[in-house]
Motif scaffolding. Structure first.
Motif, PDB file in Angstrom:
ATOM      1  N   ILE A 242       0.839  -1.195   0.000  1.00 26.53           N
ATOM      2  CA  ILE A 242       0.000   0.000   0.000  1.00 26.53           C
ATOM      3  C   ILE A 242       0.876   1.247   0.000  1.00 26.53           C
ATOM      4  CG2 ILE A 242      -1.640   1.338   1.364  1.00 26.53           C
ATOM      5  CD1 ILE A 242      -2.859  -1.327   2.274  1.00 26.53           C
ATOM      6  N   ARG A 243       1.936   1.202   0.790  1.00 25.20           N
ATOM      7  CA  ARG A 243       2.736   2.435   0.866  1.00 25.20           C
ATOM      8  C   ARG A 243       3.482   2.733  -0.433  1.00 25.20           C
ATOM      9  NH1 ARG A 243       5.103   2.244   6.537  1.00 25.20           N
ATOM     10  NH2 ARG A 243       2.882   2.076   6.917  1.00 25.20           N
ATOM     11  N   GLU A 244       3.861   1.697  -1.154  1.00 21.45           N
ATOM     12  CA  GLU A 244       4.478   1.950  -2.464  1.00 21.45           C
ATOM     13  C   GLU A 244       3.485   2.649  -3.393  1.00 21.45           C
ATOM     14  OE1 GLU A 244       7.512  -1.903  -2.754  1.00 21.45           O
ATOM     15  OE2 GLU A 244       5.502  -2.027  -3.601  1.00 21.45           O
ATOM     16  N   ILE A 245       2.275   2.174  -3.349  1.00 21.51           N
ATOM     17  CA  ILE A 245       1.260   2.728  -4.235  1.00 21.51           C
ATOM     18  C   ILE A 245       0.875   4.150  -3.823  1.00 21.51           C
ATOM     19  CG2 ILE A 245      -1.182   2.474  -4.828  1.00 21.51           C
ATOM     20  CD1 ILE A 245      -0.387  -0.637  -4.837  1.00 21.51           C
ATOM     21  N   LEU A 246       0.785   4.370  -2.528  1.00 19.63           N
ATOM     22  CA  LEU A 246       0.400   5.700  -2.056  1.00 19.63           C
ATOM     23  C   LEU A 246       1.510   6.726  -2.251  1.00 19.63           C
ATOM     24  CD1 LEU A 246      -1.757   5.044   1.126  1.00 19.63           C
ATOM     25  CD2 LEU A 246      -2.434   5.276  -1.259  1.00 19.63           C
ATOM     26  N   ALA A 247       2.702   6.254  -2.547  1.00 16.35           N
ATOM     27  CA  ALA A 247       3.774   7.201  -2.868  1.00 16.35           C
ATOM     28  C   ALA A 247       3.558   7.777  -4.258  1.00 16.35           C
ATOM     29  CB  ALA A 247       5.135   6.506  -2.777  1.00 16.35           C
ATOM     30  N   VAL A 248       2.756   7.097  -5.056  1.00 15.84           N
ATOM     31  CA  VAL A 248       2.549   7.519  -6.441  1.00 15.84           C
ATOM     32  C   VAL A 248       1.136   8.064  -6.669  1.00 15.84           C
ATOM     33  CG1 VAL A 248       2.586   6.748  -8.851  1.00 15.84           C
ATOM     34  CG2 VAL A 248       4.181   5.742  -7.186  1.00 15.84           C
ATOM     35  N   PHE A 249       0.161   7.407  -6.055  1.00 12.26           N
ATOM     36  CA  PHE A 249      -1.228   7.772  -6.307  1.00 12.26           C
ATOM     37  C   PHE A 249      -1.895   8.279  -5.036  1.00 12.26           C
ATOM     38  CE2 PHE A 249      -0.257   4.390  -9.408  1.00 12.26           C
ATOM     39  CZ  PHE A 249      -0.481   5.096 -10.566  1.00 12.26           C
ATOM     40  N   HIS A 250      -2.871   9.142  -5.242  1.00 13.58           N
ATOM     41  CA  HIS A 250      -3.636   9.679  -4.118  1.00 13.58           C
ATOM     42  C   HIS A 250      -4.453   8.553  -3.484  1.00 13.58           C
ATOM     43  CE1 HIS A 250      -6.552  12.041  -1.913  1.00 13.58           C
ATOM     44  NE2 HIS A 250      -5.787  13.097  -2.106  1.00 13.58           N
ATOM     45  N   PRO A 251      -4.495   8.511  -2.150  1.00 13.32           N
ATOM     46  CA  PRO A 251      -5.237   7.433  -1.484  1.00 13.32           C
ATOM     47  C   PRO A 251      -6.692   7.341  -1.931  1.00 13.32           C
ATOM     48  CG  PRO A 251      -4.010   8.722   0.124  1.00 13.32           C
ATOM     49  CD  PRO A 251      -3.825   9.406  -1.188  1.00 13.32           C
ATOM     50  N   MET A 252      -7.290   8.495  -2.183  1.00 11.04           N
ATOM     51  CA  MET A 252      -8.702   8.456  -2.592  1.00 11.04           C
ATOM     52  C   MET A 252      -8.853   7.994  -4.041  1.00 11.04           C
ATOM     53  SD  MET A 252     -10.465   9.032   0.064  1.00 11.04           S
ATOM     54  CE  MET A 252      -9.172   8.152   0.944  1.00 11.04           C
ATOM     55  N   ALA A 253      -7.791   8.159  -4.824  1.00 13.83           N
ATOM     56  CA  ALA A 253      -7.818   7.604  -6.180  1.00 13.83           C
ATOM     57  C   ALA A 253      -7.757   6.083  -6.091  1.00 13.83           C
ATOM     58  CB  ALA A 253      -6.652   8.138  -7.002  1.00 13.83           C
ATOM     59  N   VAL A 254      -6.999   5.595  -5.131  1.00 14.13           N
ATOM     60  CA  VAL A 254      -6.932   4.144  -4.903  1.00 14.13           C
ATOM     61  C   VAL A 254      -8.303   3.651  -4.449  1.00 14.13           C
ATOM     62  CG1 VAL A 254      -5.879   2.317  -3.522  1.00 14.13           C
ATOM     63  CG2 VAL A 254      -4.469   4.204  -4.380  1.00 14.13           C
ATOM     64  N   ARG A 255      -8.927   4.408  -3.574  1.00 14.90           N
ATOM     65  CA  ARG A 255     -10.256   4.027  -3.108  1.00 14.90           C
ATOM     66  C   ARG A 255     -11.240   4.010  -4.277  1.00 14.90           C
ATOM     67  NH1 ARG A 255     -11.974   4.030   2.445  1.00 14.90           N
ATOM     68  NH2 ARG A 255     -14.189   3.638   2.499  1.00 14.90           N
ATOM     69  N   TRP A 256     -11.127   5.016  -5.127  1.00 11.40           N
ATOM     70  CA  TRP A 256     -12.002   5.080  -6.299  1.00 11.40           C
ATOM     71  C   TRP A 256     -11.775   3.862  -7.179  1.00 11.40           C
ATOM     72  CZ3 TRP A 256     -15.635   8.911  -7.529  1.00 11.40           C
ATOM     73  CH2 TRP A 256     -16.287   8.715  -8.755  1.00 11.40           C
ATOM     74  N   PHE A 257     -10.520   3.561  -7.411  1.00 11.47           N
ATOM     75  CA  PHE A 257     -10.161   2.393  -8.236  1.00 11.47           C
ATOM     76  C   PHE A 257     -10.808   1.120  -7.673  1.00 11.47           C
ATOM     77  CE2 PHE A 257      -7.193  -1.250  -8.419  1.00 11.47           C
ATOM     78  CZ  PHE A 257      -7.305  -1.543  -9.762  1.00 11.47           C
ATOM     79  N   ILE A 258     -10.768   0.983  -6.373  1.00 10.98           N
ATOM     80  CA  ILE A 258     -11.302  -0.226  -5.737  1.00 10.98           C
ATOM     81  C   ILE A 258     -12.823  -0.280  -5.853  1.00 10.98           C
ATOM     82  CG2 ILE A 258     -11.659  -1.341  -3.487  1.00 10.98           C
ATOM     83  CD1 ILE A 258      -8.763  -0.336  -2.805  1.00 10.98           C
ATOM     84  N   LEU A 259     -13.483   0.855  -5.605  1.00 11.60           N
ATOM     85  CA  LEU A 259     -14.949   0.853  -5.574  1.00 11.60           C
ATOM     86  C   LEU A 259     -15.567   0.921  -6.962  1.00 11.60           C
ATOM     87  CD1 LEU A 259     -15.605   3.168  -2.493  1.00 11.60           C
ATOM     88  CD2 LEU A 259     -15.540   0.672  -2.590  1.00 11.60           C
ATOM     89  N   GLN A 260     -14.738   1.165  -7.949  1.00 16.95           N
ATOM     90  CA  GLN A 260     -15.208   1.276  -9.313  1.00 16.95           C
ATOM     91  C   GLN A 260     -15.730  -0.066  -9.831  1.00 16.95           C
ATOM     92  OE1 GLN A 260     -12.151   3.150 -11.782  1.00 16.95           O
ATOM     93  NE2 GLN A 260     -12.253   1.296 -12.944  1.00 16.95           N
ATOM     94  N   ALA A 261     -15.214  -1.140  -9.316  1.00 17.78           N
ATOM     95  CA  ALA A 261     -15.665  -2.464  -9.729  1.00 17.78           C
ATOM     96  C   ALA A 261     -16.538  -3.061  -8.628  1.00 17.78           C
ATOM     97  CB  ALA A 261     -14.468  -3.376  -9.978  1.00 17.78           C
ATOM     98  N   HIS A 262     -17.354  -4.011  -9.018  1.00 14.49           N
ATOM     99  CA  HIS A 262     -18.152  -4.716  -8.024  1.00 14.49           C
ATOM    100  C   HIS A 262     -17.222  -5.488  -7.088  1.00 14.49           C
ATOM    101  CE1 HIS A 262     -21.818  -6.473  -6.449  1.00 14.49           C
ATOM    102  NE2 HIS A 262     -21.070  -7.537  -6.250  1.00 14.49           N
ATOM    103  N   TYR A 263     -17.570  -5.529  -5.812  1.00 17.95           N
ATOM    104  CA  TYR A 263     -16.611  -6.070  -4.838  1.00 17.95           C
ATOM    105  C   TYR A 263     -16.294  -7.547  -5.025  1.00 17.95           C
ATOM    106  CZ  TYR A 263     -20.343  -8.370  -2.142  1.00 17.95           C
ATOM    107  OH  TYR A 263     -21.369  -9.188  -1.751  1.00 17.95           O
ATOM    108  N   ARG A 264     -17.182  -8.282  -5.711  1.00 22.75           N
ATOM    109  CA  ARG A 264     -16.894  -9.716  -5.861  1.00 22.75           C
ATOM    110  C   ARG A 264     -16.092 -10.028  -7.117  1.00 22.75           C
ATOM    111  NH1 ARG A 264     -21.324 -12.519  -6.784  1.00 22.75           N
ATOM    112  NH2 ARG A 264     -22.931 -10.925  -6.545  1.00 22.75           N
ATOM    113  N   GLN A 265     -15.967  -9.050  -8.009  1.00 20.44           N
ATOM    114  CA  GLN A 265     -15.219  -9.289  -9.248  1.00 20.44           C
ATOM    115  C   GLN A 265     -13.729  -9.084  -9.022  1.00 20.44           C
ATOM    116  OE1 GLN A 265     -18.272 -10.555 -10.578  1.00 20.44           O
ATOM    117  NE2 GLN A 265     -16.617 -10.461 -12.052  1.00 20.44           N
TER     118      GLN A 265
END
Length: 480
Positions: free
Chosen positions: A279-302
């Motif tokens: 997570i910390r590697e990713i948050l060094a590059v992308f905004h945490p809320m962009a990561v959250r958006w990325f996650i919620l953009q798809a259905h949780y079971r997919q």
RNA sequence: GGUGGUGUAGCCAAGUGGUAAGGCAGGAGCCUGCAAAGCUCUCAUCCGGGAGUUCGAAUCCCCCCACCACCUCCA
């Protein structure tokens, strides 16, 4: 429409009704603390955080999440690093808390730890032994899965099927097991390993028993929702059911929910493929809320695929939302306002259908559109036009939905990884030179300065009236 | 071998019987000294393939193809 959730146990969507009116008991399988959390953990805990927040609109929710602080990997890692197990555990619990805070995952109500639940585990194992389900063998204690008729129901497997298809995959090596699929409830301690006294001698608990013990101790014999990653469905959750239900005779949980996995560039994320991202590697590059958006953009079971392009798109979407939110400062006089009921209804209809966050996000973008447009017009030197009262209601609606989905706009901790406050006078100096050049109609020089700054990651925005804003190419807000 | 899942534009992704949401990328225009940013418009006659049911299907039935996950510690 009431909330419908896909129950892994029944393999269908079912209306959700809590066991106790108005209150929901939710148990999420937590982390084994021997390393930094990775993107997969981020998805899991963001998803269940979203569920918890959504449930909290209607119910009082109690969320319990365990911490596995005794396990083979922890012991090995502590040995490798020549540190005490307790120090290792403390370090990675702190790291977990930090990562989750940045992703705006709310803390659980309680975090029981395996090492603090040993007596409860021993009590369960003793009961299983008394009932002839568990057996001691060679200092270990095993659960005899053949003694539990429903074994395999959650994951849709049969003992015979698993044996037939196992083709050497089921561990044959353990001479103490009576049956290959039996699993350890208690393991005899090897020399130098942490150990607790028990009726079977010194040892430590197996992994699965801790959740059975903690659920019972913290939430009772039967809870509303038990959640975790897809991979836990078998064998972990199957084993939990076998352990708990053989003792209590009650369904351990009425709903079993499982979230899908994260792939990296189309491949399963794994250490052996060297595509493991913390997570910390990713948050060094992308905004945490962009990561959250990325996650919620798809259905949780997919399954979701983490790619550079997907993250850029998610970042853009998040920035749209953020711009829309910032429009609120222009509407201060007419806020707070009342949300738009028909939009809230659409949001709830999507979420009630097994948590369709992709549609919920589309609703958010729709709300964001007029707000960010207004914000941009004003930022680019225009004036606020349009129906303020309507904009205020739109903003209020966006705020309510975004907050329920766990988006956080204001906390400075959530901004991209903090960098040293740097000296920006060189930028301002160049901008001043350029203003001079423009005044002299020396556009060649003005363009050269624009290019020079561009090459160094600075984008200029000329506003009417001779004002020039600048921003880093990767930032979302401009500086005067 | 078993179990579960997925296949919708260049990419991500909704839609589960009534004639293809949304986002990213792309294209055009406006604005600008030029830009950037922004704004406006545009972008799938078609939903892996085939056959069928129906007035009507991406959505239902059948067959096929492809991909993925789990069956071992794993979020």
């Amino acid at each position: 429409m009431p909330l419908h959730l896909y129950n892994s146990y029944t393999r269908c969507k079912q209306p959700f009704v809590p066991l106790v009116a108005g209150a929901v008991s939710l148990y999420v399988c937590g982390v084994t603390v021997y390393d930094y959390c990775h993107l997969g953990h981020a998805r899991t805990y963001v998803v269940w955080d979203m569920v918890r927040r959504y449930l909290a609109r209607r119910y009082s929710v109690t969320l319990v999440q365990n911490i596995t602080d005794i396990d083979d990997k922890i012991i090995r890692r502590a040995e490798e690093r020549q540190v005490a197990m307790s120090a290792l555990v403390a370090e990675f619990i702190a790291a977990y808390d930090e990562d989750m805070a940045r992703l705006n995952v709310l803390p659980a109500d309680r975090y029981p730890r395996a090492t603090e639940s040993i007596p409860q585990m021993i009590a369960l194992i003793r009961t299983l032994e008394e009932r002839g389900i568990a057996y001691a063998s060679g200092g270990d204690v095993y659960y005899g899965v053949q003694a539990f008729p429903r074994y395999g129901q959650l994951s849709g497997r049969s003992l015979s099927g698993m044996q037939a298809g196992a083709s050497g995959r089921v561990e044959e090596g353990d001479p103490f097991k009576r049956y290959p699929l039996d699993f350890a409830l208690w393991k005899a301690a090897k020399p130098h390993e942490p150990a607790w006294d028990s009726p079977w001698g010194r040892g430590r608990p197996g992994w699965h028993i801790e959740c059975s013990a903690m659920v019972r101790a913290e939430l009772g014999d039967s809870i509303d929702i038990h959640a975790g990653g897809m991979d836990l469905q078998f064998p972990h959750h199957e084993n939990e059911i076998a352990q708990s239900e053989a003792v209590t005779g009650q369904p351990l949980a009425q709903f079993w929910l499982h979230n899908g996995f994260v792939n990296i560039d189309g491949e399963k994320m794994s250490k052996s493929l060297h595509n493991f991202r913390t997570i910390r590697e990713i948050l060094a590059v992308f905004h945490p809320m962009a990561v959250r958006w990325f996650i919620l953009q798809a259905h949780y079971r997919q399954p979701i695929d983490f790619t550079e392009a997907a993250m850029q798109a998610a970042t853009k979407s998040w920035e749209s939302l953020w711009d829309a939110w910032r429009c609120g400062v222009l509407l201060a006089e007419v806020l707070p306002s009342s949300p738009l009921p028909e939009v809230i209804a659409r949001f709830e209809a999507a979420m009630d259908d097994d948590l369709n966050t992709a549609v919920a996000l589309a609703v958010l973008l729709e709300l964001a559109k007029p707000l960010r447009s207004t914000w941009h017009r004003v930022q680019h030197g225009g004036t606020l036009t349009g129906d303020r009262a309507q904009l205020a209601r739109t903003w209020q609606t966006l705020h309510e939905i975004a907050t329920d989905l766990g988006f956080c706009f204001s906390d400075p901790e959530l901004k991209p990884a903090a960098t040293e406050p740097e000296d920006t006078t060189w930028i301002e100096t160049l901008i001043a030179h350029r203003r001079q050049a423009k005044g002299d109609r020396n556009y060649a020089e003005a363009d050269r300065i624009r290019q020079e700054l561009g090459a160094r990651g600075i984008t200029l925005i000329d506003q009417p009236g001779g004002v020039t804003l600048w921003r880093r190419s990767d930032a979302t807000s401009a500086t005067k």
